[in-house]
Design a protein around this motif. Structure first.
Motif, PDB file in Angstrom:
ATOM      1  N   VAL A   1       1.294  -1.037  -0.470  1.00  0.00           N
ATOM      2  CA  VAL A   1       0.068   0.264   0.016  1.00  0.00           C
ATOM      3  C   VAL A   1       0.939   1.290  -0.100  1.00  0.00           C
ATOM      4  CG1 VAL A   1      -1.490   1.525   0.780  1.00  0.00           C
ATOM      5  CG2 VAL A   1      -2.084  -1.138   0.802  1.00  0.00           C
ATOM      6  N   GLU A   2       2.085   1.447   1.152  1.00  0.00           N
ATOM      7  CA  GLU A   2       2.959   2.343   0.576  1.00  0.00           C
ATOM      8  C   GLU A   2       3.638   2.395  -0.639  1.00  0.00           C
ATOM      9  OE1 GLU A   2       6.414   3.714   3.501  1.00  0.00           O
ATOM     10  OE2 GLU A   2       5.061   2.683   4.012  1.00  0.00           O
ATOM     11  N   ARG A   3       3.935   1.671  -0.547  1.00  0.00           N
ATOM     12  CA  ARG A   3       4.803   1.495  -2.149  1.00  0.00           C
ATOM     13  C   ARG A   3       3.973   2.511  -3.063  1.00  0.00           C
ATOM     14  NH1 ARG A   3       4.958  -0.501  -6.608  1.00  0.00           N
ATOM     15  NH2 ARG A   3       3.172  -1.865  -6.512  1.00  0.00           N
ATOM     16  N   GLN A   4       2.309   2.342  -3.414  1.00  0.00           N
ATOM     17  CA  GLN A   4       1.362   2.537  -4.175  1.00  0.00           C
ATOM     18  C   GLN A   4       0.939   4.187  -4.134  1.00  0.00           C
ATOM     19  OE1 GLN A   4      -0.905  -0.484  -5.786  1.00  0.00           O
ATOM     20  NE2 GLN A   4      -0.288  -1.948  -5.494  1.00  0.00           N
ATOM     21  N   GLY A   5       1.938   4.665  -2.599  1.00  0.00           N
ATOM     22  CA  GLY A   5       1.659   6.026  -2.072  1.00  0.00           C
ATOM     23  C   GLY A   5      -0.278   5.876  -1.390  1.00  0.00           C
ATOM     24  N   GLY A   6      -0.387   4.429  -1.388  1.00  0.00           N
ATOM     25  CA  GLY A   6      -1.603   5.084  -0.482  1.00  0.00           C
ATOM     26  C   GLY A   6      -1.368   4.602   1.409  1.00  0.00           C
ATOM     27  N   ASN A   7      -1.815   4.671   1.990  1.00  0.00           N
ATOM     28  CA  ASN A   7      -1.769   4.199   3.750  1.00  0.00           C
ATOM     29  C   ASN A   7      -2.181   3.426   4.272  1.00  0.00           C
ATOM     30  OD1 ASN A   7      -0.184   6.908   4.766  1.00  0.00           O
ATOM     31  ND2 ASN A   7      -2.418   8.206   3.135  1.00  0.00           N
ATOM     32  N   LEU A   8      -2.146   2.555   4.718  1.00  0.00           N
ATOM     33  CA  LEU A   8      -3.054   1.365   5.718  1.00  0.00           C
ATOM     34  C   LEU A   8      -3.081   1.735   7.330  1.00  0.00           C
ATOM     35  CD1 LEU A   8      -4.205  -0.867   5.230  1.00  0.00           C
ATOM     36  CD2 LEU A   8      -2.382  -2.222   5.730  1.00  0.00           C
ATOM     37  N   ARG A   9      -3.870   1.218   7.599  1.00  0.00           N
ATOM     38  CA  ARG A   9      -4.123   1.683   9.228  1.00  0.00           C
ATOM     39  C   ARG A   9      -4.487   0.977   9.954  1.00  0.00           C
ATOM     40  NH1 ARG A   9      -5.667   7.821   9.760  1.00  0.00           N
ATOM     41  NH2 ARG A   9      -3.287   9.138  10.172  1.00  0.00           N
ATOM     42  N   ARG A  10      -4.660   0.098  10.926  1.00  0.00           N
ATOM     43  CA  ARG A  10      -5.135  -0.966  11.291  1.00  0.00           C
ATOM     44  C   ARG A  10      -6.293   0.079  12.418  1.00  0.00           C
ATOM     45  NH1 ARG A  10      -3.817  -5.533  13.376  1.00  0.00           N
ATOM     46  NH2 ARG A  10      -1.084  -5.571  12.713  1.00  0.00           N
ATOM     47  N   GLY A  11      -6.975  -0.710  12.163  1.00  0.00           N
ATOM     48  CA  GLY A  11      -8.946  -0.235  12.764  1.00  0.00           C
ATOM     49  C   GLY A  11      -9.413   1.415  11.802  1.00  0.00           C
ATOM     50  N   VAL A  12     -10.375   2.073  12.236  1.00  0.00           N
ATOM     51  CA  VAL A  12     -10.826   3.082  10.984  1.00  0.00           C
ATOM     52  C   VAL A  12     -10.879   4.588  12.233  1.00  0.00           C
ATOM     53  CG1 VAL A  12     -13.078   3.828   9.947  1.00  0.00           C
ATOM     54  CG2 VAL A  12     -12.185   1.652  10.113  1.00  0.00           C
ATOM     55  N   THR A  13     -10.052   5.509  11.440  1.00  0.00           N
ATOM     56  CA  THR A  13     -10.289   7.051  11.854  1.00  0.00           C
ATOM     57  C   THR A  13     -10.421   7.487  10.929  1.00  0.00           C
ATOM     58  OG1 THR A  13      -7.750   7.043  10.102  1.00  0.00           O
ATOM     59  CG2 THR A  13      -7.732   6.574  12.319  1.00  0.00           C
ATOM     60  N   ARG A  14     -11.116   9.226  11.139  1.00  0.00           N
ATOM     61  CA  ARG A  14     -11.136   9.735  10.518  1.00  0.00           C
ATOM     62  C   ARG A  14     -11.374  10.224   8.497  1.00  0.00           C
ATOM     63  NH1 ARG A  14     -15.007  13.378  12.712  1.00  0.00           N
ATOM     64  NH2 ARG A  14     -14.496  14.963  11.425  1.00  0.00           N
ATOM     65  N   GLN A  15      -9.701   9.853   8.932  1.00  0.00           N
ATOM     66  CA  GLN A  15      -9.239   9.772   7.245  1.00  0.00           C
ATOM     67  C   GLN A  15      -9.500   8.550   6.416  1.00  0.00           C
ATOM     68  OE1 GLN A  15      -7.349  11.044  10.183  1.00  0.00           O
ATOM     69  NE2 GLN A  15      -7.639  13.174   9.443  1.00  0.00           N
ATOM     70  N   THR A  16      -9.572   7.216   7.077  1.00  0.00           N
ATOM     71  CA  THR A  16     -10.185   6.662   6.476  1.00  0.00           C
ATOM     72  C   THR A  16     -11.253   6.330   4.989  1.00  0.00           C
ATOM     73  OG1 THR A  16      -9.373   4.981   8.723  1.00  0.00           O
ATOM     74  CG2 THR A  16     -10.727   4.064   6.368  1.00  0.00           C
ATOM     75  N   THR A  17     -11.118   5.690   4.240  1.00  0.00           N
ATOM     76  CA  THR A  17     -11.517   6.364   2.697  1.00  0.00           C
ATOM     77  C   THR A  17     -12.061   4.629   2.746  1.00  0.00           C
ATOM     78  OG1 THR A  17      -9.980   6.055   1.703  1.00  0.00           O
ATOM     79  CG2 THR A  17     -10.977   8.279   2.058  1.00  0.00           C
ATOM     80  N   HIS A  18     -11.586   3.461   2.571  1.00  0.00           N
ATOM     81  CA  HIS A  18     -11.585   2.185   2.645  1.00  0.00           C
ATOM     82  C   HIS A  18     -11.596   0.812   3.835  1.00  0.00           C
ATOM     83  CE1 HIS A  18     -11.054   4.435  -1.624  1.00  0.00           C
ATOM     84  NE2 HIS A  18     -11.483   2.941  -1.952  1.00  0.00           N
TER      85      HIS A  18
END
Length: 361
Positions: free
Chosen positions: A26-43
C-alpha cells in the motif's frame, strides 16, 4: 482502483496475506494502511478472521456504520485485487440486482456474504457460478443457517467456485456440510495463501485482547496489551493512539501525552491524535498548545465537529468571544440537533448579548 492518496483501515485480521506485506505494498503505491478506522479512512477492509472473533450482529452493525459514514467497504479478495496482488476470475454481465432477484437472497445478506468472499467476485459484474452459489446460500438460510456460518465454512473447501458442484446442508447454525456418497462431510481444506509470518498471529491476538480489555473498562490491562504489541511492531500509529486513550482513561496523563506524541510522529496526519492531545493538554492548563493542536486537527479535517466545538469553548474561556462565535457558527453547520448544538447556540446567544450590552453601554 488507484491506491495513491487513499487511506485503508482493516477491521479484523486478514486470513489470506500477512498484514506487514500488505502495508508495504500500500505504501509503495502511495496509499496509507491503518489498523482499525479513523476519520481519514476512505476504504475499510473486513478481514475474514473477524468471523471468528465477533458475533454476526456486531459485524452487521459495523458494516452499516461504515456505509453510513460514506466509506467504501472491501473484502479481502477485493483489497488484494485493488492492489494488483490477485487477479479476478473471468467476468460476466450479471449485476448485483440480477443475482438478488434470481436467487431470492436478501440484499443485506448478499452484501455481507460478498464482503467475506463467499462468491467468485467481490463486486459487480458477477458470474453465472456466483448465481448458483447465491441460490445455494439462499436455500441454506431459508432452512435456518446463519450467513456467518456460511461465510466461515465456504473457504474450507478451497476456491468457492468448487462449491457449485456440491450439495450443501447444515446442522444447527454453525457449520455447513457437503453431502457426498459417504454421507455429510465438513468443507475442510487449506485456507488459500496461508502466508502468515512469525509474529503476525501474535500481533493480531494482542490487538484483539487489548480491544476487549478496553471495551470492558480495564484500561491498565488494555494499555499493557497495546504496549506488548508496540514492542513487536513499533510503527503502528493506531496502536499508539489506542494506548494513549487507555492511559488517559486510567489517569496516567503523562504517559498518555508520550503515546499521543508517538502516534503523531508515526502519522502526522492523524487528526484524532491531534484532537485528543489538544484536549489533554488543555485540561492541564496549557491553552496555547491546546489551541495549536486543535487547529491542526481542523486543518487536517475541516469537518471535525468535535475539534471545532472544543476550540470554540477554549476561545470563549480565553475571552476571544468573536472567534468563539465564529467557530460555534461553523459547528452548527455540521450539527444542528444534538445537545452539543444546543450548547453552541447558547454560547452564541451569550456572546451576542455581551457584545450588545457593550455597544449599548
Amino acid at each position: 482502483m488507484a491506491v495513491a492518496g487513499k487511506t485503508f483501515g482493516i477491521v479484523g485480521a486478514l486470513s489470506v496475506f500477512p498484514r506487514r506485506l500488505i502495508a508495504r505494498e500500500v505504501e509503495r503505491q502511495g496509499g496509507n494502511l491503518r489498523r482499525g478506522v479513523t476519520r481519514q479512512t476512505t476504504h475499510v477492509v473486513f478481514g475474514r478472521r473477524l468471523l471468528t472473533n465477533a458475533a454476526e450482529a456486531e459485524i452487521e452493525a459495523r458494516f452499516e456504520r461504515e456505509i453510513c459514514h460514506g466509506r467504501r467497504v472491501l473484502s479481502e479478495n477485493g483489497f488484494l485485487r485493488a492492489l494488483g496482488l490477485a487477479t479476478g476470475p473471468e467476468t460476466s454481465a450479471l449485476t448485483r440486482q440480477s443475482l438478488i432477484e434470481q436467487s431470492a437472497l436478501a440484499p443485506r445478506l448478499f452484501d455481507l456474504l460478498s464482503l467475506f468472499d463467499a462468491f467468485e467476485h467481490d463486486s459487480e459484474p458477477y458470474s453465472f457460478r456466483d448465481l448458483i452459489l447465491a441460490r445455494k446460500y439462499a436455500g441454506l438460510i431459508a432452512s435456518g443457517a446463519g450467513w456467518g456460518a456460511i461465510a466461515r465454512s465456504v473457504h474450507r473447501s478451497g476456491h468457492v467456485a468448487s462449491l457449485t458442484a456440491l450439495s450443501l446442508h447444515h446442522e444447527g447454525m454453525d457449520t455447513i456440510y457437503a453431502r457426498l456418497a459417504e454421507g455429510l462431510s465438513e468443507l475442510d481444506g487449506q485456507m488459500l495463501l496461508g502466508l502468515d509470518l512469525p509474529g503476525d498471529a501474535e500481533l493480531e491476538e494482542l490487538f484483539v485482547e487489548a480491544e476487549a480489555a478496553e471495551e470492558t473498562g480495564d484500561y491498565d490491562a488494555a494499555a499493557a496489551f497495546y504496549q506488548r504489541y508496540l514492542a513487536i511492531d513499533p510503527t503502528d500509529s493506531v496502536t499508539a493512539f489506542n494506548r494513549a486513550n487507555c492511559l488517559r482513561a486510567a489517569g496516567r496523563d503523562a504517559e498518555a501525552v508520550h503515546e499521543y506524541v508517538r502516534a503523531l510522529k508515526l502519522d502526522p496526519s492523524f487528526a484524532e491524535a491531534w484532537f485528543n492531545l489538544g484536549g489533554l493538554i488543555g485540561e492541564e492548563g496549557h491553552v496555547g498548545s491546546a489551541r495549536r493542536h486543535l487547529k491542526k486537527a481542523i486543518e487536517l479535517d475541516a469537518d471535525f465537529a468535535d475539534a471545532i466545538f472544543n476550540l470554540a469553548k477554549l476561545e470563549f474561556d480565553a475571552g476571544n468571544l468573536l472567534e468563539a462565535r465564529s467557530l460555534w457558527e461553523r459547528y452548527l453547520e455540521l450539527d444542528k440537533d444534538s445537545e452539543w448544538a444546543r450548547m453552541a447556540e447558547r454560547g452564541m446567544q451569550f456572546v451576542n448579548l455581551h457584545l450588545l450590552s457593550k455597544t449599548a453601554g
